[in-house]
Design a protein around this motif. Structure first.
Motif, short mmCIF file in Angstrom:
data_model
loop_
_atom_site.label_atom_id
_atom_site.label_comp_id
_atom_site.label_asym_id
_atom_site.label_seq_id
_atom_site.Cartn_x
_atom_site.Cartn_y
_atom_site.Cartn_z
N ILE A 54 -31.31 -59.02 23.06
CA ILE A 54 -30.40 -57.95 22.65
C ILE A 54 -31.09 -56.63 22.96
N GLY A 55 -30.36 -55.70 23.59
CA GLY A 55 -31.00 -54.49 24.08
C GLY A 55 -30.59 -53.23 23.35
N GLY A 56 -31.01 -52.11 23.90
CA GLY A 56 -30.72 -50.80 23.33
C GLY A 56 -29.35 -50.31 23.76
N GLY A 57 -28.75 -49.45 22.93
CA GLY A 57 -27.44 -48.91 23.27
C GLY A 57 -27.20 -47.66 22.46
N GLU A 58 -25.99 -47.13 22.58
CA GLU A 58 -25.65 -45.91 21.88
C GLU A 58 -25.03 -46.24 20.53
N ASP A 59 -24.99 -45.22 19.66
CA ASP A 59 -24.53 -45.38 18.29
C ASP A 59 -23.23 -46.15 18.10
N GLY A 60 -22.17 -45.65 18.72
CA GLY A 60 -20.85 -46.23 18.53
C GLY A 60 -20.82 -47.69 18.97
N PRO A 61 -21.23 -47.96 20.21
CA PRO A 61 -21.26 -49.33 20.69
C PRO A 61 -22.13 -50.23 19.82
N GLN A 62 -23.20 -49.68 19.23
CA GLN A 62 -24.08 -50.47 18.38
C GLN A 62 -23.32 -50.98 17.16
N GLN A 63 -22.50 -50.12 16.55
CA GLN A 63 -21.70 -50.56 15.39
C GLN A 63 -20.70 -51.63 15.80
N LEU A 64 -20.10 -51.41 16.97
CA LEU A 64 -19.12 -52.38 17.46
C LEU A 64 -19.79 -53.73 17.71
N ALA A 65 -21.02 -53.71 18.20
CA ALA A 65 -21.74 -54.95 18.48
C ALA A 65 -21.95 -55.75 17.20
N VAL A 101 -26.13 -43.80 11.30
CA VAL A 101 -25.28 -43.43 12.43
C VAL A 101 -25.34 -41.91 12.56
N SER A 102 -25.15 -41.40 13.78
CA SER A 102 -25.41 -39.97 14.01
C SER A 102 -24.46 -39.06 13.24
N ASP A 103 -23.31 -39.57 12.78
CA ASP A 103 -22.42 -38.70 11.99
C ASP A 103 -22.85 -38.62 10.52
N GLY A 104 -24.02 -39.17 10.21
CA GLY A 104 -24.55 -39.04 8.85
C GLY A 104 -24.24 -40.24 7.96
N THR A 105 -23.37 -41.14 8.41
CA THR A 105 -23.05 -42.31 7.58
C THR A 105 -24.02 -43.44 7.86
N ARG A 106 -23.90 -44.54 7.12
CA ARG A 106 -24.72 -45.72 7.35
C ARG A 106 -23.82 -46.89 7.74
N VAL A 118 -33.40 -45.60 9.05
CA VAL A 118 -32.91 -44.38 8.41
C VAL A 118 -32.98 -43.21 9.39
N ALA A 119 -32.16 -42.19 9.11
CA ALA A 119 -32.21 -40.96 9.91
C ALA A 119 -33.53 -40.25 9.61
N GLU B 157 -28.24 -39.98 25.36
CA GLU B 157 -27.06 -40.84 25.40
C GLU B 157 -25.98 -40.21 26.26
N VAL B 158 -25.41 -40.99 27.14
CA VAL B 158 -24.38 -40.49 28.04
C VAL B 158 -23.18 -39.96 27.25
N ARG B 159 -22.87 -40.66 26.16
CA ARG B 159 -21.70 -40.26 25.37
C ARG B 159 -21.92 -38.93 24.64
N HIS B 160 -23.18 -38.62 24.29
CA HIS B 160 -23.46 -37.30 23.72
C HIS B 160 -23.09 -36.21 24.72
#
Lengths: 233, 421
Positions: A54-65, A101-106, A118-119, B157-160
């Motif tokens: 399992i690799g690295g990814g961006e915030d949104g896709p990470q939650q979806l994963a 998550v970058s919008d401040g939520t967990r 944690v942030a 991040e590309v999306r940023h």
């Protein structure tokens, strides 16, 4: 037949970590071990495998994963049945209990590792890392690129001690429990650390030490990166 | 390609914008530092002077850009080529200021504008800096080409980056000229009040497999169309290619570009659409774009001890994907040169997103400062190869007997070879 699966490269494939699956399959094949590497995207059922990467990814896709892996169930089942799992960066966080998550939520993780991410007010951790310790596959070198800091429960062992770089943020990197291995190192980590790759292969094959590979350029790469990191300190 | 003429203007006003004493001091410093830098041979003299000027006069860029007809060109790949094409098209009407030295952040913009009296400017803009450049420079057109993974240690991040574009483009007064084929670009550009779409192609889908708006899986058709259940979909393009012509706003013009590769056709088309929307005659613009040949050394040739080397630039997986397609029908030996300096990104993990196995069977030499990373990657891709630490030696070894060698290098490895000609 040794089956290696890279989990959801469409969601967690940003940092070249698909290389880990490539390395494992090739190192098995070079030793005459029948093996296959597949990339399983998030719209299909996760295949049964001996090793999951399992690799690295961006915030949104990470939650979806996390959502997809919970719905699918295969990864948790296979982990309980003794499959080897290598989880890098966002992958490490996905296997934990929760992450920022970058919008401040967990968001919740799969809970396979007793850790939370944690942030941090610290700047994003970006750069070369060296991880050391007593295990036979150490020292490791790699490249980290993450914002969060990871807090392990006391009972959960790290993968190793950070000699340079940030890692989890407490002087350690990653997590290790049973056959589950987590780390912040890209590079990809198995391309830069052939001993770790072989250790994972031996785990999955229930083998002892594996025969060395002839003319393996990754050993020179490992030594070079380690030398560069040591000189930089 | 016509270059901007440089005439020093020491009057207190420049192109109608009033310059403060501070601005004039900044401009003087820009010229002093850049002149010294060029004379000493240490640089092309753009970034250093621009930095000093902005430190002295923080509002200099706004003032220099005031009432210019200005276009910005941004995206992960093709910025430099598209900027050169648009500059050529705009030059059919008069002098154009441009930053053709690769300095594509704000100091480079200050240098390009401060050293020119042209009333038209075409500036290449780093994708991370675009959202800051737009409100300062108030461009009449912004060309956004594509977005994919590149130098992730810097851009993270590309999306940023896409989100920062969204915010800046939403308040754009000019026209946004955007690639309808790239979902990340579309997700940002749809927020611009005035958009013109071109069919620029999409080299690398992997950063756009999840919808940039709702994260669901995007559906791609075989003919390049794409859509998501949330409603985000490929817009109908205002400009596209058809049988050796370009169709722009319903008008067909001859369009056979000299630069090789389908990706360069897309870059040329973007420039053509931007030029037309800025009021240039379509036929004149197309002819100027088709005559562009050498863009900052890309596809230029280098002679090394009797070996003829064609220099190709590929900095990231999308760029590699485009070049591997271009090279598929060829059997020339290949030298690959990889560095990992700041302008390349410090982490060469992206090598594993490149389908190097397509080079199997070719004569391949691995070189550059990170030749060990590359050699390891080629080893795992099953590509037999040799290694050389020195790129020029690698070319000589690969070529021999006057054969043409294709050299694919990433940014600083390319610059070192191109600069050494």
């Amino acid at each position: 037949m040794l089956r290696v699966v890279t989990v959801y490269p469409d969601l967690l494939g940003t940092y070249g970590d698909r290389g880990n699956g490539i390395v494992l399959q090739r190192r098995a094949a070079l030793r005459g071990i029948e093996s296959a590497h597949d990339e399983a995207t998030s719209d299909e059922r996760l295949p049964v495998a001996d090793i999951y990467c399992i690799g690295g990814g961006e915030d949104g896709p990470q939650q979806l994963a996390v959502e997809r892996l919970e719905q699918d169930g295969t990864l948790k089942e296979r982990a309980a049945d003794g499959a080897v799992v290598l989880a890098v960066c966002a992958g490490l966080q996905v296997l934990g209990r929760s992450f920022a998550v970058s919008d401040g939520t967990r968001a919740g993780g799969l809970g396979l590792f007793e850790l939370d991410t944690v942030a941090s007010a610290q700047p994003r951790a970006v750069g070369e890392v060296v991880v050391d310790g007593a295990a036979g596959y150490l020292p490791l070198t790699g490249f980290e690129n993450h914002a969060g800091r990871t807090v392990r429960d006391e009972a959960l062992a790290p993968l190793g001690r950070v000699i340079s770089g940030v890692g989890n943020g407490d002087g350690t990197d990653g997590a290790l429990v049973g056959r589950l291995v987590g780390t912040y190192l890209h590079g990809p980590v198995l391309a830069r650390n052939p001993l770790l790759a072989d250790w994972l292969l031996a785990l999955a094959l229930d083998a002892g030490e594996l025969a060395p590979i002839d003319d393996d350029p990754s050993r020179g790469l490992h030594d070079e990166r380690l030398g560069v990191a040591r000189r930089a300190r | 390609m016509p270059r901007a003429t440089v005439e020093h203007d020491d009057s207190p006003s420049i192109r109608g914008a009033r310059l403060s004493a501070r601005d004039r001091a900044g401009l003087a410093a820009l010229r002093l530092v850049n002149g010294a830098s060029r004379r000493s041979g240490r640089g092309q003299g753009t970034v250093a002077g621009g930095r000093v000027a902005l430190r002295i006069a923080p509002r200099l860029l706004e003032r220099l850009a005031y009432d210019l007809e200005l276009a910005l060109v941004s995206g992960t790949n093709g910025k430099t080529t598209t900027t050169a094409c648009l500059t050529a098209a705009m030059s059919t009407r008069g002098p154009v200021a441009t930053n053709d030295t690769g300095s594509n952040m704000l100091p480079g913009h200050v240098a390009a504008l401060g050293n020119s009296t042209a009333r038209v400017a075409v500036l290449e803009c780093d994708e991370v800096w675009l959202s800051r450049a737009i409100p300062l420079e108030r461009p009449g057109a912004v060309v956004v080409l594509n977005l994919s993974r590149d130098q992730l240690d810097r851009t993270s991040e590309v999306r940023h980056v896409a989100r920062s574009w969204h915010a800046a483009l939403a308040s754009l007064e000019g026209t946004c000229v955007a690639n309808a084929d790239d979902p990340l670009v579309v997700s940002a550009a749809v927020h611009a009040p005035n958009v013109a779409w071109f069919a620029g192609g999409l080299e690398f889908r992997e950063d756009a497999s999840a919808c940039p708006r709702c994260m669901a899986r995007l559906h791609f058709d075989d003919d390049g169309g794409w859509h998501c259940e949330c409603g985000l979909a490929r817009p109908d393009p205002d400009a596209f290619l058809r049988d050796g012509t370009a169709v722009v706003d319903g008008t067909q013009v001859p369009f056979k570009i000299t630069l090789p590769g389908a990706f360069n056709e897309g870059n040329g088309l973007a420039a053509l659409l931007a030029a037309v929307r800025l009021g240039v005659d379509a036929d004149a613009a197309a002819a100027a774009i088709c005559s562009v040949t050498d863009v900052a050394g890309r596809f230029s040739e280098l002679d090394v001890d009797g070996s003829r080397a064609r220099l190709l630039l590929a900095k990231n997986p999308a760029g590699w994907s485009a070049l591997l397609r271009l090279l598929a029908d060829d059997d020339a030996p290949i030298v690959v040169a990889i560095n990992a300096r700041v302008a390349d990104g410090f982490d060469p993990s992206w090598l594993y997103d490149v389908e190097f196995d397509r080079l199997a069977g070719r004569r391949v030499v691995a070189t550059g400062e990170r030749w060990r990373d590359l050699s390891t990657r080629l080893f795992y891709a099953g590509v037999e190869h040799t290694t050389e630490t020195d790129p020029r030696r690698a070319i000589a070894v690969a070529g021999g007997a006057g054969r043409r060698v294709d050299v694919i290098a990433n940014y600083t490895a390319f610059a070192a070879l191109h600069g050494a000609r």
